[in-house]
Design a protein around this motif. Structure first.
Motif, PDB file in Angstrom:
ATOM      1  N   UNK A  48      23.188  -8.859 -61.392  1.00 26.79           N
ATOM      2  CA  UNK A  48      22.293  -9.593 -62.286  1.00 26.79           C
ATOM      3  C   UNK A  48      21.949 -10.952 -61.698  1.00 26.79           C
ATOM      4  N   UNK A  49      22.953 -11.645 -61.184  1.00 26.14           N
ATOM      5  CA  UNK A  49      22.647 -12.987 -60.677  1.00 26.14           C
ATOM      6  C   UNK A  49      21.818 -12.926 -59.402  1.00 26.14           C
ATOM      7  N   UNK A  50      21.952 -11.843 -58.634  1.00 27.60           N
ATOM      8  CA  UNK A  50      21.152 -11.709 -57.411  1.00 27.60           C
ATOM      9  C   UNK A  50      19.700 -11.354 -57.716  1.00 27.60           C
ATOM     10  N   UNK A  73      11.640 -18.577 -57.270  1.00 24.07           N
ATOM     11  CA  UNK A  73      11.886 -19.150 -55.934  1.00 24.07           C
ATOM     12  C   UNK A  73      13.043 -20.140 -55.997  1.00 24.07           C
ATOM     13  N   UNK A  74      13.086 -20.904 -57.082  1.00 22.91           N
ATOM     14  CA  UNK A  74      14.160 -21.874 -57.222  1.00 22.91           C
ATOM     15  C   UNK A  74      15.502 -21.196 -57.529  1.00 22.91           C
ATOM     16  N   UNK A  75      15.448 -20.287 -58.493  1.00 21.29           N
ATOM     17  CA  UNK A  75      16.674 -19.596 -58.913  1.00 21.29           C
ATOM     18  C   UNK A  75      17.352 -18.891 -57.733  1.00 21.29           C
ATOM     19  N   UNK A  76      16.540 -18.239 -56.905  1.00 20.12           N
ATOM     20  CA  UNK A  76      17.115 -17.431 -55.821  1.00 20.12           C
ATOM     21  C   UNK A  76      17.064 -18.144 -54.469  1.00 20.12           C
ATOM     22  N   UNK A  77      16.792 -19.461 -54.482  1.00 20.05           N
ATOM     23  CA  UNK A  77      16.540 -20.170 -53.224  1.00 20.05           C
ATOM     24  C   UNK A  77      17.692 -20.040 -52.223  1.00 20.05           C
ATOM     25  N   UNK A  78      18.932 -20.059 -52.719  1.00 22.21           N
ATOM     26  CA  UNK A  78      20.072 -20.020 -51.784  1.00 22.21           C
ATOM     27  C   UNK A  78      20.195 -18.685 -51.070  1.00 22.21           C
ATOM     28  N   UNK A  79      19.620 -17.629 -51.630  1.00 20.68           N
ATOM     29  CA  UNK A  79      19.639 -16.372 -50.885  1.00 20.68           C
ATOM     30  C   UNK A  79      18.313 -16.100 -50.198  1.00 20.68           C
ATOM     31  N   UNK A  80      17.223 -16.675 -50.748  1.00 15.64           N
ATOM     32  CA  UNK A  80      15.918 -16.498 -50.095  1.00 15.64           C
ATOM     33  C   UNK A  80      15.932 -17.134 -48.700  1.00 15.64           C
ATOM     34  N   UNK A  81      16.720 -18.212 -48.541  1.00 15.48           N
ATOM     35  CA  UNK A  81      16.755 -18.855 -47.211  1.00 15.48           C
ATOM     36  C   UNK A  81      17.531 -18.011 -46.184  1.00 15.48           C
ATOM     37  N   UNK A 133      18.246 -12.366 -43.899  1.00 12.33           N
ATOM     38  CA  UNK A 133      18.368 -10.979 -44.368  1.00 12.33           C
ATOM     39  C   UNK A 133      17.682 -10.771 -45.725  1.00 12.33           C
ATOM     40  N   UNK A 134      17.354 -11.867 -46.405  1.00  7.45           N
ATOM     41  CA  UNK A 134      16.732 -11.737 -47.721  1.00  7.45           C
ATOM     42  C   UNK A 134      15.268 -12.201 -47.629  1.00  7.45           C
ATOM     43  N   UNK A 135      15.047 -13.475 -47.639  1.00  2.63           N
ATOM     44  CA  UNK A 135      13.673 -13.986 -47.580  1.00  2.63           C
ATOM     45  C   UNK A 135      12.910 -13.633 -48.854  1.00  2.63           C
ATOM     46  N   UNK A 136      11.649 -14.024 -48.900  1.00  8.12           N
ATOM     47  CA  UNK A 136      10.814 -13.738 -50.077  1.00  8.12           C
ATOM     48  C   UNK A 136      10.639 -12.233 -50.257  1.00  8.12           C
TER      49      UNK A 136
END
Lengths: 74, 267
Positions: free
Chosen positions: B50-52, B8-16, B19-22
């Motif tokens: 990989x980073x995504x 959740x932390x690693x991907x937080x900037x795209x989870x917000x 179009x992505x979300x959890x």
């Protein structure tokens, strides 16, 4: 009659990216490509005024021809 | 599958992103993307996938890193010269995101191996550097009903489109590879590294959007990019009824191994 020719990517080896050319009436796209010095077997997308056109298409005054090659590097 | 706190932390900037979300992040983590060619296009694509957090990444390449690659193939470093590209790429991916599962294929794609390889993945990125491979990937993805992103670069120019089953394919616009020597290659004509970067990133973006079912894909459209004149042009095209592969009377019923002329051939 005068037409506009736009060349893209590696087709710019055969001319500038934009040029105006005087060609005889009923000049075909195939004749134009030969006149530009592009080999007959060079694959490309041919657009006239934004629409796909066959080699046999007869050009009209003011037509814009855009030619796009395939690009395969990676 | 539940996201861990670290994820959740690693991907937080795209989870917000809406179009992505959890849910979208879980889709990415469960997805499998194949990158054919760990070169100019494949390098940036692999790094961003990989980073995504794309869960499984396949890499196909039979080459070793050469010093002439480093100007554009940014996943490989100077210390990697002479190392197999798949291992060099795998190491970098592990450093960026150790949770990614990487499957390596130390080979070139050919008519006998490609269908089996693409079958294992959800989306394929064509990062190859020659016409025979590009036609082979198109045909294999058509037969296996797999979506893929096509990419080609030369000098300051590039082109890309996305194929989804039932949409127009590469052969709908270019029916067969040009004869040898007619269209220049990278080693003859050169390539600017940033062009590879830009196009490879667009390809990764298409893969990510496909997995997320977000936005518009580059289907039935060929994007031409000219970085020298900073021009972007999209050509709309349709499925061609005369296409030798996906048309009404297809001539191509099986994969074809055309003779290869690659970018990195040394003179």
């Amino acid at each position: 009659m005068r037409i506009i020719v736009k060349l893209f990517a590696n087709l710019r080896d055969f001319g500038p990216k934009y040029q105006e050319l005087d060609v005889p009436d009923n000049f075909t796209l195939k004749e134009l490509i030969t006149r530009l010095g592009i080999p007959e077997n060079y694959p490309m997308i041919r657009l006239v005024n934004g629409d796909f056109a066959e080699l046999e298409y007869s050009l009209k005054e003011g037509d814009t021809v855009s030619l796009f090659p395939p690009i395969a590097g990676g | 599958m539940r996201l861990t706190n670290e994820q959740i932390e690693r991907y937080s900037r795209q989870i917000i992103l809406k179009e992505v979300g959890g849910k979208g992040q879980e889709k990415l983590l469960n997805s499998k993307v194949l990158v054919i060619g760990a070169g100019g296009l494949g390098s940036p694509a692999l790094l961003y996938l990989a980073s995504a957090g794309v869960g499984t990444i396949g890499i196909v390449d039979g080459d070793k890193v050469d010093i002439t690659n480093l100007q554009r193939q940014i996943i490989h470093f100077t210390e990697d010269v002479n190392k197999e590209k798949i291992y060099s790429a795998k190491e970098k991916i592990a450093k960026i995101n150790p949770h990614v599962r990487v499957i390596t294929y130390n080979t070139k794609v050919n008519a006998s191996n490609i269908r089996e390889i693409v079958r294992e993945f959800d989306f394929i990125i064509d990062g190859t550097d020659n016409f025979p491979a590009k036609f082979l990937i198109n045909d294999a993805c058509f037969f296996e009903k797999k979506p893929f992103s096509h990419g080609g670069i030369l000098r300051f120019q590039g082109q890309t489109f996305t194929y989804l089953p039932e949409n127009a394919c590469y052969r709908c616009i270019f029916d067969s590879p040009p004869p040898k020597g007619v269209v220049p290659t990278c080693s003859e004509a050169g390539i600017i590294g940033v062009m590879a970067g830009l196009l490879g990133v667009i390809q990764a973006s298409e893969a990510i959007k496909y997995i997320l079912s977000a936005g518009q894909l580059l289907t039935n459209k060929l994007l031409f990019v000219d970085l020298l004149n900073i021009e972007f042009r999209t050509i709309n095209f349709k499925k061609n009824k005369n296409c030798p592969l996906c048309g009404e009377n297809p001539k191509i019923k099986d994969l074809i191994d055309y003779e290869t002329e690659i970018c990195d051939l040394k003179n």
